[in-house]
Design a protein around this motif. Structure first.
Motif, mmCIF file in Angstrom:
data_model
loop_
_atom_site.group_PDB
_atom_site.id
_atom_site.type_symbol
_atom_site.label_atom_id
_atom_site.label_comp_id
_atom_site.label_asym_id
_atom_site.label_seq_id
_atom_site.Cartn_x
_atom_site.Cartn_y
_atom_site.Cartn_z
ATOM 1 N N LYS A 120 42.167 28.988 47.008
ATOM 2 C CA LYS A 120 41.309 29.792 47.867
ATOM 3 C C LYS A 120 42.028 31.088 48.224
ATOM 4 O O LYS A 120 43.257 31.160 48.255
ATOM 5 C CB LYS A 120 40.909 29.031 49.123
ATOM 6 C CG LYS A 120 42.034 28.706 50.076
ATOM 7 C CD LYS A 120 41.496 27.981 51.305
ATOM 8 C CE LYS A 120 42.618 27.628 52.274
ATOM 9 N NZ LYS A 120 42.101 26.956 53.487
ATOM 10 N N LYS A 121 41.217 32.100 48.494
ATOM 11 C CA LYS A 121 41.731 33.400 48.916
ATOM 12 C C LYS A 121 40.799 33.898 50.009
ATOM 13 O O LYS A 121 39.617 34.134 49.743
ATOM 14 C CB LYS A 121 41.766 34.381 47.743
ATOM 15 C CG LYS A 121 42.393 35.719 48.070
ATOM 16 C CD LYS A 121 42.490 36.577 46.824
ATOM 17 C CE LYS A 121 43.181 37.901 47.128
ATOM 18 N NZ LYS A 121 43.311 38.745 45.912
ATOM 19 N N SER A 122 41.326 33.982 51.224
ATOM 20 C CA SER A 122 40.486 34.197 52.402
ATOM 21 C C SER A 122 39.529 33.012 52.504
ATOM 22 O O SER A 122 39.958 31.878 52.568
ATOM 23 C CB SER A 122 39.752 35.531 52.303
ATOM 24 O OG SER A 122 40.684 36.596 52.289
ATOM 25 N N LYS A 123 38.221 33.251 52.447
ATOM 26 C CA LYS A 123 37.249 32.161 52.532
ATOM 27 C C LYS A 123 36.627 31.842 51.174
ATOM 28 O O LYS A 123 35.706 31.039 51.083
ATOM 29 C CB LYS A 123 36.144 32.525 53.532
ATOM 30 C CG LYS A 123 36.640 32.643 54.962
ATOM 31 C CD LYS A 123 35.483 32.955 55.901
ATOM 32 C CE LYS A 123 35.981 33.052 57.340
ATOM 33 N NZ LYS A 123 34.847 33.355 58.275
ATOM 34 N N GLN A 124 37.153 32.448 50.115
ATOM 35 C CA GLN A 124 36.589 32.253 48.787
ATOM 36 C C GLN A 124 37.391 31.214 48.009
ATOM 37 O O GLN A 124 38.619 31.209 48.053
ATOM 38 C CB GLN A 124 36.557 33.582 48.028
ATOM 39 C CG GLN A 124 35.664 34.624 48.696
ATOM 40 C CD GLN A 124 35.659 35.941 47.951
ATOM 41 O OE1 GLN A 124 36.606 36.286 47.251
ATOM 42 N NE2 GLN A 124 34.572 36.684 48.097
#
Length: 461
Positions: A120-124
């Motif tokens: 995940k990266k931030s909320k993605q």
């Protein structure tokens, strides 16, 4: 030239040389001062900031066979002109790709020559894959995009495309990989499968002469309950564990590994019965064709291949097609985790002790290559001593022929057959008892393929 003019010229030259020496001396002194101040500033920065306010970062270290691209480091297979490709890496190597793109990993699965990372990266959220893709087990990939050049091997992580309603917001709850298929469970309890379905291991009907190479097909399994919490893949079969402790399975049944009371292949997932019918199963494990399961009570159950005495405590047959209770808890204590390889098995009890049995390199030394019943590996082999008196193993997994164990101190121990450097001990030699891997970080979780190993770590500082 007269003596007077010569003397005057010599005097002027001496003055110029003296001035030049003074200037160069001042420049040297100035340069030395600058270099000294720079060194002191670096020292001050290290002491003031790194030692006190350092943030421990997530790191991935992996080792083993790199010829298929399973390690995800492109430079191994595409080096510069002065280097040769590295087809095996028998020592821990850092996968910097995840840190470079600021990905946080929360799950990993290793198959037969490929690896999958849930990140995940931030909320993605993304599902990244690398390695062998001859049966589209890690998705449909072309390089470059829209070129029509489809890839049988991926040598650096690429995203897997799934038919999700919210592709970047959907979290992945569980992922598992077999010989040539992948199964994915998302947070909304949808199960997807990719790759080879020759035996029904993808959870759908078997199509004769189906071509799996360069396929964009992704299966959505609709014949499962909506409370699946974990998926597990053997070589050519798949297991599904529900929140209430029930087990469903599909795929190859030649050795009884589906546990459905038959030896036929099964395309649609069905519920297992046998001795686990009234038990709440909390964990299942299978890397080959033998399956072990552990209940909430700490009891162990097994089915599938028993050609190497994996299930000899309850049967003399070489295949078992229905779950059977294995009476080992009375000698090993309450079991919390199991591991089942090609011919080797292990259990981990609540006290952090490891018991092994089966056939192969079990970790009991050069002379012990077979055991009908679980026998304990001494805790001293996992680092216990007078200085560290209470070492516990917190996780035990295996490939087909090697074991990997994680202790509560963040150390990783490996033993077994060293296929293409899968033990990470620096030499491609078989290891007959647990030996610590030289990791430059604290291991948090471990993952195992048949010929490579992945560890998810935190930096020391």
């Amino acid at each position: 030239m007269s003596l007077k003019l010569y003397t005057s010229a010599l005097t002027q030259l001496r003055k110029l040389l003296s001035l030049s020496e003074r200037i160069s001396g001042r420049e040297y002194a100035s340069g030395w001062k600058k270099r000294t101040l720079k060194r002191e500033k670096i020292k001050e920065t290290v002491i003031r900031y790194v030692g006190v306010n350092a943030v421990r970062t997530q790191r991935v270290y992996l080792w083993g066979c790199s010829a298929t691209g399973a390690l995800g480091i492109q430079q191994f297979l595409r080096p510069n002109r002065l280097q040769k490709p590295k087809l095996k890496v028998p020592y821990p190597t850092r996968l910097k790709y995840m840190n470079e793109y600021d990905f946080e990993i929360y799950d990993i699965a290793c198959g037969y020559g490929f690896s999958i990372f849930a990140v995940k990266k931030s909320k993605q959220h993304y599902l990244l894959a690398t390695g062998i893709n001859t049966d589209s087990q890690i998705g449909f990939h072309e390089e470059p995009k829209n070129s029509g050049r489809l890839l049988d091997y991926v040598i650096a992580p690429l995203p897997i495309s799934l038919p999700l309603n919210e592709p970047e917001l959907t979290q992945f709850k569980s992922i598992a990989c077999g010989r040539a298929h992948t199964v994915i469970l998302t947070q909304d309890n949808t199960v997807y499968s990719l790759g080879n379905n020759s035996y029904g291991q993808c959870g759908r009907g078997i199509v004769q002469d189906e071509v799996y190479s360069k396929s964009s097909r992704v299966n959505v399994l609709t014949d499962l309950p909506d409370n699946i919490v974990k998926v597990e893949c053997g070589s050519d079969h798949t297991l599904f564990l529900t929140k209430t402790g029930e087990v469903y399975s599909c795929g190859l049944g030649a050795d009884g590994q589906t546990g459905l009371g038959m030896y036929n292949n099964q395309g649609t997932p069905l519920k297992l019965e046998g001795d686990i019918q009234k038990e709440k199963i909390v964990s299942v494990a299978s890397k080959g064709d033998c399956v072990l399961a552990v209940s909430k009570k700490g009891e162990v159950f097994g089915w599938g291949n028993s050609e190497y005495n994996q299930l000899s405590m309850v049967t003399e047959e070489t295949q078992v097609n229905v779950p059977r209770h294995l009476p080992i808890a009375k000698d090993c204590g309450r079991i919390i985790q199991v591991a089942a390889g090609g011919s080797i098995c292990a259990v981990l009890n609540e006290h952090g002790e490891v018991y092994v049995w089966g056939y192969g390199i079990l970790g009991k030394g050069l002379q012990v290559d077979m055991s009908l019943m679980p026998t304990k590996i001494p805790q001293a082999l996992f680092g216990e001593s007078e200085l560290l008196p209470n070492i516990k193993v917190t996780n035990i997994i295996c490939g087909l022929n090697h074991f990997v164990a994680l202790t509560d101190k963040g150390d990783v121990y490996t033993w077994g057959k060293d296929k293409d450097g899968s033990l990470g001990l620096g030499e491609c030699k078989n290891q007959f008892f647990p030996l610590r891997v030289a990791l430059p970080a604290e291991a948090k979780s471990i993952y195992c393929g048949v010929d490579h190993t992945v560890t998810l770590c935190r930096s020391f500082c």
